[in-house]
Design an enzyme around this catalytic site. Structure first.
Site, short mmCIF file in Angstrom:
data_model
loop_
_atom_site.label_atom_id
_atom_site.label_comp_id
_atom_site.label_asym_id
_atom_site.label_seq_id
_atom_site.Cartn_x
_atom_site.Cartn_y
_atom_site.Cartn_z
CD GLU A 1 -1.49 2.30 2.24
OE1 GLU A 1 -1.22 3.00 2.10
OE2 GLU A 1 -1.90 2.17 3.22
CB CYS B 1 -1.65 6.17 2.86
SG CYS B 1 -2.51 5.26 3.80
#
Length: 724
Positions: free
Chosen positions: A278, A317
């Protein structure tokens, strides 16, 4: 404007070393066989003051020994428990950690996180444990084998069948985490791995790893986790992938460049190490054309953008990096963002009263973000709000000053004349920064969103269903998650940047292509899906679930005690079954049922219309009438171990039953799931209705709760194989 005094210096050699947790013991270089100076290693400083907090050093750490310990001790100890038992341990652990949040908050402040930031990280992480503790028991079996999908018949006579099962991978789950969420980032990976029964090796990022260490210390101190469940690497682990093979899994969160480096390791490319990542993500939020200034959608959109810019100082993120709005609304959006920041955002030391946005995690991180913003400006961006200058902030004492050693930064909004500028869609400033860019059509908005080359999340803010339908379906393949925001969910939505454990967290392309979280999907991510082929009896033995065609232990009609509904979980076995007598269907009963229920559908009341339809031989019985009769044929009416029926699943009516035909039911104990914390369990029964010619009429699963024990019953002697 004043300048805050520098924090008192501390010699690195005197600073505490953040320990690692290795083979169920705490370890530092000084306690290892390869003694290393305590002062060596990376320095960790308070993000708001610059005070030296600790050093991080893993020199001499036996990485091979950690992996082997996880594969042996960790696997063995976790394997002693079922999925449900491990899920219950997660719930127990979450309850324990809930009582220790305040001490974690105090550490979290040192990372620059405000109280709200810390709640997102710490409370959010503990919430993940609660969620998987619940979902593991509600959605997975109380075994260590998960059956996926229906059985496939591979031979005409049904003696050879196949299906898919999940079993846990035999290695370790190496979890490499980013600095921005030192608690949630660990627990969102640890929870599904633990439920699956796979031991964890955690490698947190250095700047905030001391918070992770404190959480691991609490987890260990709880005494809840089996030996080998978790190990912690505080410091560098450059050679860790050298020790892994196809049995193991690496789950990485961080930069795309680091992910690509790890993915190119020989053990990943050629050795079969499972790798998921990720990574960087230039997430987008799209404002619909209908959401003009003054609408609830416009207000919700501005609030969302500012929240994502300032929570964790934009170090998320999932933060909104590209704010995509109708071209005619760019100025309104920039002005509204600036007004909300000015009115509501107070930058400073998170320990000071009233501060709503803290520092970035480190001065190095601050410099990286400033450099990224400058590169965006050089590429055509214009700072429309905010500044790269060191801001005056609220210090811990409540005074306003520029803190020379603090990692503080003002929120920044950029605008662009060229909406297609590559830097806009390719450079991420991982801080309180967002770019506002205009579009002239929905198609252009979609193209702009897609230019991020794959993102974790996007928001669509509109109250127009057709706009929502178009935008979501067009951008979905470019994103792991899409939030549709409007006046109806603005107050209840968890927000653009908040992954929830029930749904997938991850995204395609630049975002890494991984899927973290996602409920039981993420549990299965730590398991191997295997196609198993064999006879129904063998698959029943492997899975603990009765398969059509496997042996049944039919009840003796002359002996009521052998009826499966008279058996508690202590005496009931998979394959225990009963077969009823035939019950004839009469026209009078069909008509009566139709009149009493109001279900006068023509197939049950008009013989001519039924035959004309071409699918019925005439008047036929209602499907629900047949199911009701079936219950009457298999239920044992006296009080007994079967406490209640709580539903039917997979009901299918396969052949119509006209008046004059007869039906019978065969009921078989298909799956037995004892509840660990209750005096009863769930039993799934295979119910099959056939007619007088043994033709299949209907089939379905009956779900019941059954007592574990019942007075006067004694468990029969059986082998392990028979117990399955």
């Amino acid at each position: 404007m004043t300048t805050a005094p520098e924090a008192p210096a501390k010699d690195a050699a005197a600073a505490a070393v953040v320990p690692s947790y290795v083979r169920d013991s705490w370890w530092t270089p000084a306690s290892g066989t390869d003694s290393t100076a305590r002062g060596a290693g990376a320095e960790v400083r308070d993000a708001s003051t610059g005070e030296l907090l600790a050093v991080v050093n893993a020199d001499g750490l036996d990485l091979a020994g950690m992996v082997e310990y996880g594969r042996t001790v960790g696997q063995a100890e976790l394997g002693k428990f079922t999925i449900h038992e491990r899920a219950l341990k997660l719930k127990e652990l979450a309850q324990f950690l809930n009582g220790h949040r305040e001490e974690l908050y105090e550490l979290s402040y040192k990372t620059g996180a405000t109280k709200i930031d810390s709640m997102v990280d710490i409370d959010g992480g503990i919430g993940v444990l609660f969620t998987f503790g619940s979902k593991g028991r509600r959605e997975l079996p109380n075994t260590n084998v998960i059956v996926e999908g229906p059985m496939e018949t591979l031979s005409r006579d049904g003696s050879f069948v196949g299906e898919h099962i999940y079993t846990r991978i035999p290695g370790v789950a190496v979890q490499i985490n980013a600095f921005n969420f030192p608690v949630w980032g660990m627990l969102e990976k640890f929870a599904p791995a633990f439920v699956a029964g796979v031991p964890t090796i955690v490698k947190p990022a250095t700047p905030t790893g001391y918070v992770t260490e404190a959480m691991v210390r609490l987890m260990v101190a709880s005494g809840i986790l089996p030996a080998g469940s978790i190990q912690l690497i505080s410091g560098s682990a450059r050679s860790l992938l050298d020790e892994l093979d196809y049995r193991d899994l690496v789950s990485f969160t961080g930069s795309a460049s680091t992910a690509n480096l790890l993915k190119s390791h020989d053990n990943v490319v050629h050795g079969g190490v499972r790798f998921t990542s990720e990574t960087d993500s230039l997430n987008a939020a799209i404002l619909g054309p209908d959401a003009v200034k003054g609408t609830p959608e416009f207000d919700a959109f501005i609030k969302s953008v500012v929240t994502e810019m300032t929570v964790k100082a934009g170090q998320k993120c999932t933060a909104i990096r590209r704010t995509i709005v109708p071209a005619e609304l760019v100025d309104d959006v920039v002005a509204a963002i600036g007004a909300r920041v000015t009115e509501r955002v107070v930058v400073g030391d998170p320990r000071a009263e009233g501060v709503t946005m803290g520092a970035l995690a480190s001065v190095d991180q601050l410099n990286d973000v400033r450099d990224a913003v400058q590169s965006l400006v050089d590429a055509g961006g214009r700072i429309a709000f905010g500044s790269l200058d060191a801001p005056e902030v609220v210090t811990a004492s409540g005074e306003k000053a520029v803190v020379a050693d603090g990692a503080f930064m003002s929120p920044i909004v950029l605008t662009w004349e060229d909406a297609l500028a590559p830097a806009l869609h390719g450079t991420e400033a991982f801080g309180p920064v967002s770019s506002v860019v205009g579009y002239s059509s929905l198609k252009e908005a979609v193209n702009l969103a897609a230019m991020g080359s794959g993102s974790l999340v996007a928001s669509v803010c509109t109250n127009d269903p057709s706009t929502a339908q178009y935008l979501v379906t067009e951008i979905a393949a470019h994103h792991g998650r899409v939030l549709v925001l409007n006046r109806e969910d603005a107050k209840t939505s968890t927000g653009h940047g908040s992954p929830v454990p029930h749904l997938v967290h991850g995204g395609p392309g630049r975002a890494g292509g991984g899927e973290e979280l996602g409920g039981v999907r993420s549990v299965k991510h730590h398991m191997q899906r295997t196609a198993v082929q064999g006879s129904p009896n063998m698959l029943t033995a492997v899975t603990g679930v009765w398969h059509t065609g496997a042996d049944r232990n039919l009840a003796d009609p002359a002996d009521p005690s052998t009826h499966p509904f008279r058996k508690s979980l202590e005496t009931l076995r998979i394959g225990d079954a009963m077969r009823s007598e035939l019950r004839e269907v009469s026209l009078e009963e069909i008509t009566k049922f139709a009149n009493e229920t109001g279900d006068t559908f023509y197939a049950h009341t008009d013989a001519e219309a039924a035959r004309a339809a071409g699918v019925f031989p005439g008047i036929v019985a209602h499907g629900y009438l047949l199911v009701s009769w079936a219950a009457g044929l298999f239920v044992s009416p006296e009080p007994g171990p079967v406490l209640l029926n709580y539903g039917l699943e997979n009901l299918r009516f396969l052949k119509p039953v006209p008046a004059g035909d007869s039906i019978r039911v065969t009921l078989t104990a298909k799956e037995i799931t004892p509840r660990v914390t209750d005096e009863y369990g769930e039993v799934r029964w295979d119910a099959v209705l056939t007619n007088q010619d043994d033709e299949l009429i209907a089939n379905y699963d009956v779900l019941t709760l059954v007592a574990k024990v019942w007075p006067g019953q004694q468990a029969p002697q059986h082998t392990v194989g028979q117990a399955l």
